[in-house]
Design a protein around this motif. Structure first.
Motif, PDB file in Angstrom:
ATOM      1  N   GLU A  70       4.660 -25.565 -89.776  1.00 33.63           N
ATOM      2  CA  GLU A  70       4.495 -25.232 -88.365  1.00 33.63           C
ATOM      3  C   GLU A  70       5.812 -25.332 -87.592  1.00 33.63           C
ATOM      4  OE1 GLU A  70       1.507 -27.728 -86.718  1.00 33.63           O
ATOM      5  OE2 GLU A  70      -0.105 -26.970 -88.014  1.00 33.63           O
ATOM      6  N   ALA A  71       6.783 -26.042 -88.182  1.00 37.17           N
ATOM      7  CA  ALA A  71       8.083 -26.208 -87.503  1.00 37.17           C
ATOM      8  C   ALA A  71       8.988 -24.996 -87.664  1.00 37.17           C
ATOM      9  CB  ALA A  71       8.792 -27.442 -88.058  1.00 37.17           C
TER      10      ALA A  71
ATOM     11  N   LEU B  19       0.252 -31.981 -95.726  1.00 40.07           N
ATOM     12  CA  LEU B  19       1.605 -32.266 -95.232  1.00 40.07           C
ATOM     13  C   LEU B  19       2.432 -31.000 -95.127  1.00 40.07           C
ATOM     14  CD1 LEU B  19       3.883 -34.224 -94.440  1.00 40.07           C
ATOM     15  CD2 LEU B  19       4.330 -34.568 -96.888  1.00 40.07           C
ATOM     16  N   ILE B  20       2.398 -30.177 -96.151  1.00 38.72           N
ATOM     17  CA  ILE B  20       3.250 -28.990 -96.142  1.00 38.72           C
ATOM     18  C   ILE B  20       2.760 -27.966 -95.118  1.00 38.72           C
ATOM     19  CG2 ILE B  20       2.109 -27.666 -97.978  1.00 38.72           C
ATOM     20  CD1 ILE B  20       5.916 -28.070 -97.516  1.00 38.72           C
ATOM     21  N   ILE B  21       1.421 -27.901 -94.894  1.00 39.55           N
ATOM     22  CA  ILE B  21       0.899 -27.001 -93.857  1.00 39.55           C
ATOM     23  C   ILE B  21       1.442 -27.414 -92.486  1.00 39.55           C
ATOM     24  CG2 ILE B  21      -1.200 -26.365 -92.599  1.00 39.55           C
ATOM     25  CD1 ILE B  21      -2.672 -26.368 -95.309  1.00 39.55           C
ATOM     26  N   LYS B  22       1.423 -28.729 -92.216  1.00 40.66           N
ATOM     27  CA  LYS B  22       1.972 -29.222 -90.959  1.00 40.66           C
ATOM     28  C   LYS B  22       3.469 -28.938 -90.871  1.00 40.66           C
ATOM     29  CE  LYS B  22       2.646 -31.547 -87.156  1.00 40.66           C
ATOM     30  NZ  LYS B  22       2.287 -30.952 -85.851  1.00 40.66           N
ATOM     31  N   ALA B  23       4.209 -29.212 -91.952  1.00 47.05           N
ATOM     32  CA  ALA B  23       5.665 -29.034 -91.943  1.00 47.05           C
ATOM     33  C   ALA B  23       6.048 -27.590 -91.653  1.00 47.05           C
ATOM     34  CB  ALA B  23       6.254 -29.487 -93.275  1.00 47.05           C
TER      35      ALA B  23
ATOM     36  N   ASP C  62      24.582 -25.178 -78.927  1.00 45.24           N
ATOM     37  CA  ASP C  62      24.183 -26.560 -78.721  1.00 45.24           C
ATOM     38  C   ASP C  62      23.220 -26.983 -79.827  1.00 45.24           C
ATOM     39  OD1 ASP C  62      24.008 -28.899 -76.608  1.00 45.24           O
ATOM     40  OD2 ASP C  62      21.947 -28.479 -77.269  1.00 45.24           O
ATOM     41  N   ARG C  63      23.299 -28.237 -80.238  1.00 44.43           N
ATOM     42  CA  ARG C  63      22.464 -28.674 -81.361  1.00 44.43           C
ATOM     43  C   ARG C  63      20.971 -28.592 -81.040  1.00 44.43           C
ATOM     44  NH1 ARG C  63      22.865 -35.280 -81.690  1.00 44.43           N
ATOM     45  NH2 ARG C  63      22.528 -35.680 -79.474  1.00 44.43           N
ATOM     46  N   GLY C  64      20.623 -28.654 -79.763  1.00 40.30           N
ATOM     47  CA  GLY C  64      19.224 -28.500 -79.396  1.00 40.30           C
ATOM     48  C   GLY C  64      18.690 -27.114 -79.701  1.00 40.30           C
ATOM     49  N   ASP C  65      19.597 -26.155 -79.848  1.00 39.18           N
ATOM     50  CA  ASP C  65      19.204 -24.775 -80.140  1.00 39.18           C
ATOM     51  C   ASP C  65      19.204 -24.457 -81.634  1.00 39.18           C
ATOM     52  OD1 ASP C  65      18.764 -24.009 -77.456  1.00 39.18           O
ATOM     53  OD2 ASP C  65      20.938 -23.857 -77.160  1.00 39.18           O
ATOM     54  N   TYR C  66      19.618 -25.447 -82.472  1.00 42.29           N
ATOM     55  CA  TYR C  66      19.487 -25.249 -83.914  1.00 42.29           C
ATOM     56  C   TYR C  66      18.012 -25.020 -84.234  1.00 42.29           C
ATOM     57  CZ  TYR C  66      24.161 -27.429 -84.340  1.00 42.29           C
ATOM     58  OH  TYR C  66      25.488 -27.743 -84.235  1.00 42.29           O
ATOM     59  N   LYS C  67      17.752 -24.144 -85.179  1.00 43.62           N
ATOM     60  CA  LYS C  67      16.379 -23.744 -85.459  1.00 43.62           C
ATOM     61  C   LYS C  67      15.979 -24.105 -86.894  1.00 43.62           C
ATOM     62  CE  LYS C  67      15.235 -19.875 -83.563  1.00 43.62           C
ATOM     63  NZ  LYS C  67      15.104 -18.425 -83.256  1.00 43.62           N
ATOM     64  N   ILE C  68      14.767 -24.635 -87.065  1.00 44.56           N
ATOM     65  CA  ILE C  68      14.222 -24.884 -88.399  1.00 44.56           C
ATOM     66  C   ILE C  68      13.910 -23.530 -89.034  1.00 44.56           C
ATOM     67  CG2 ILE C  68      12.353 -25.913 -89.753  1.00 44.56           C
ATOM     68  CD1 ILE C  68      14.015 -28.054 -88.470  1.00 44.56           C
TER      69      ILE C  68
END
Length: 453
Positions: free
Chosen positions: A15-16, A9-13, A125-131
């Motif tokens: 990736e964001a 799970l954390i490996i996948k997470a 814009d909120r679409g440009d917020y970054k993880i």
């Protein structure tokens, strides 16, 4: 997607990390303006591939892991802070009273949290917020002891038929925040006929800020209490226990006992005494874990011989433009007193006019006071701002027509600037000396009156 282990799970997470919500969004949720929870839904649907739901169990139920997507922001001084509290699951008043902590809906849902932090920026814009980062979070042992006591306080208040009087200021790390658009979001409670606001468990904004700073900025905090101590006593009891041996001493006598050097005229003298007697000498109070996570701010009170404070107590400067734009539910002053606990460190002049330590009181403003007296004062300030602030020159300076200290006996507005030329502009274009909220001296006297002489 199905994950066989927390590691998968954390490996996948991870990736964001570095991706924007615009890059992740496969179902065009960003096109729905103002959709509540849209960013979290994007991660659920588009990144992890499961349907949005409100199940009682954790999102990744086979692992007991709950997903939370949460924002942080950069402050003017370049530090990082959580943008908001972390809202968890709705409190079912009818059911939760029959559980203990380990069988509670809170623990079943939130024992382990997959936290995905994104940076909120007002100009994009909120679409440009970054993880920015993602972690699998479990509560440290010391924190869990405090959270257990917080949960017990919340549930015991419901058991006492007091769900309608719950307040976030009641507890340290785990809050019971309102969950609903307005005061029509009312629910029945089991031991009272009075309807109560719908509430959810939440990790307080101050608690989330410490996490942000630890995870993103790699900041370190110092714990003054051990898990074993916190199992036996509340945070308030431990604080009183640490302060009690110094009752009746002058500041210099306290310093000598603590083996530290102080200058009584230094503004930081009381803060230095506090860190030393808590066993974390030299640590800034903001870096004491329990203070930072519970949003405990200290205030020094100096009482005259008759037990009355020498002066009223100031807080932060007022942004008059903000007052006109904000709603009561989102107002700065309401949320300040809802979320802040104040550690009053009280000194009193004795018969020989020598200042001696009297005791401490850990306090938060009662919910009824916030929703009545503070609300009325905030409303009156807005009325004056809308009608026009009247500035009148007098022999003492310039007076204004904001409500005075006798308006409701709790708080008032008065200047707090470097000097008479330290001014801000009012919404109507006039300039006024910087103003600040002050708690009335008489109100402070009531708060600390329970301390023994």
């Amino acid at each position: 997607m199905y994950f066989n282990s927390e590691n998968e799970l954390i490996i996948k997470a991870k990736e964001a990390r570095g991706k924007t919500f615009k890059e992740i969004d496969k179902f065009n949720r960003l096109s729905k303006k103002g959709a509540t929870g849209a960013l979290g839904n994007i991660i659920e649907e588009s990144f992890f591939g499961y349907e949005v739901n409100s199940k009682a169990e954790a999102d990744f139920s086979n692992l007991g892991v709950e997903l939370k997507v949460t924002p942080f922001k950069q402050n003017k001084n370049k530090t990082l802070s959580a943008k908001e509290r972390l809202v968890l699951n709705i409190i079912n008043y009818m059911d939760e009273v029959h559980n203990d902590f380990w069988s509670s809906s809170f623990w079943k849902k939130n024992e382990k949290l997959l936290l995905m932090f994104y940076e909120w920026k007002p100009e994009i814009d909120r679409g440009d917020y970054k993880i920015i980062e993602t972690i699998l979070f479990t509560f440290p042992e010391e924190d869990l002891e405090i959270i257990k006591k917080d949960w017990e306080f919340i549930v015991n208040k419901i058991r006492a038929g007091e769900a309608h009087n719950l307040s976030e200021g009641d507890t340290q790390y785990l809050g019971a925040c309102t969950k609903g658009a307005n005061k029509n979001s009312l629910r029945a409670q089991p031991y009272s006929d009075e309807l109560a606001m719908q509430r959810a468990y939440s990790l307080k904004q101050s608690y989330m800020t410490t996490l942000v700073r630890q995870v993103i900025s790699n900041e370190k905090l110092v714990q003054f209490a051990s898990a074993d101590e916190l199992k036996e006593k509340t945070l308030e009891q431990l604080l009183k226990e640490r302060f009690e041996p110094y009752t009746g001493m002058t500041m210099m006598e306290m310093a000598n006992k603590l083996n530290i050097k102080i200058n009584p005229k230094n503004r930081a003298v009381v803060a230095n005494l506090i860190s030393a007697l808590l066993g974390v000498k030299g640590t800034k109070l903001d870096n004491i874990a329990e203070f930072a996570k519970a949003n405990i701010q200290f205030k020094t009170v100096r009482l005259k011989q008759n037990g009355k404070p020498k002066e009223s107590m100031s807080f932060v400067n007022i942004d008059f433009n903000e007052i006109l734009e904000e709603t009561w539910e989102d107002s700065f002053i309401r949320n300040y007193f809802l979320e802040t606990q104040i550690l009053f460190v009280v000194f009193q002049f004795d018969e020989e006019d020598i200042l001696r330590f009297k005791g401490i009181k850990l306090w938060h403003m009662p919910l009824q006071t916030i929703e009545n007296e503070v609300f009325n004062y905030w409303s009156e300030i807005r009325k004056v701002l809308k009608d026009g602030v009247v500035l009148t020159k007098t022999s003492k300076g310039v007076e204004n027509n904001f409500p005075k200290s006798n308006f409701n006996g709790v708080l008032h507005v008065r200047p707090k600037g470097a000097d008479a030329n330290d001014k801000v502009q009012l919404p109507d274009g006039q300039w006024i000396t910087k103003q600040c909220y002050w708690l009335n001296a008489s109100y402070i006297a009531e708060i600390v009156s329970s301390l023994e002489v």
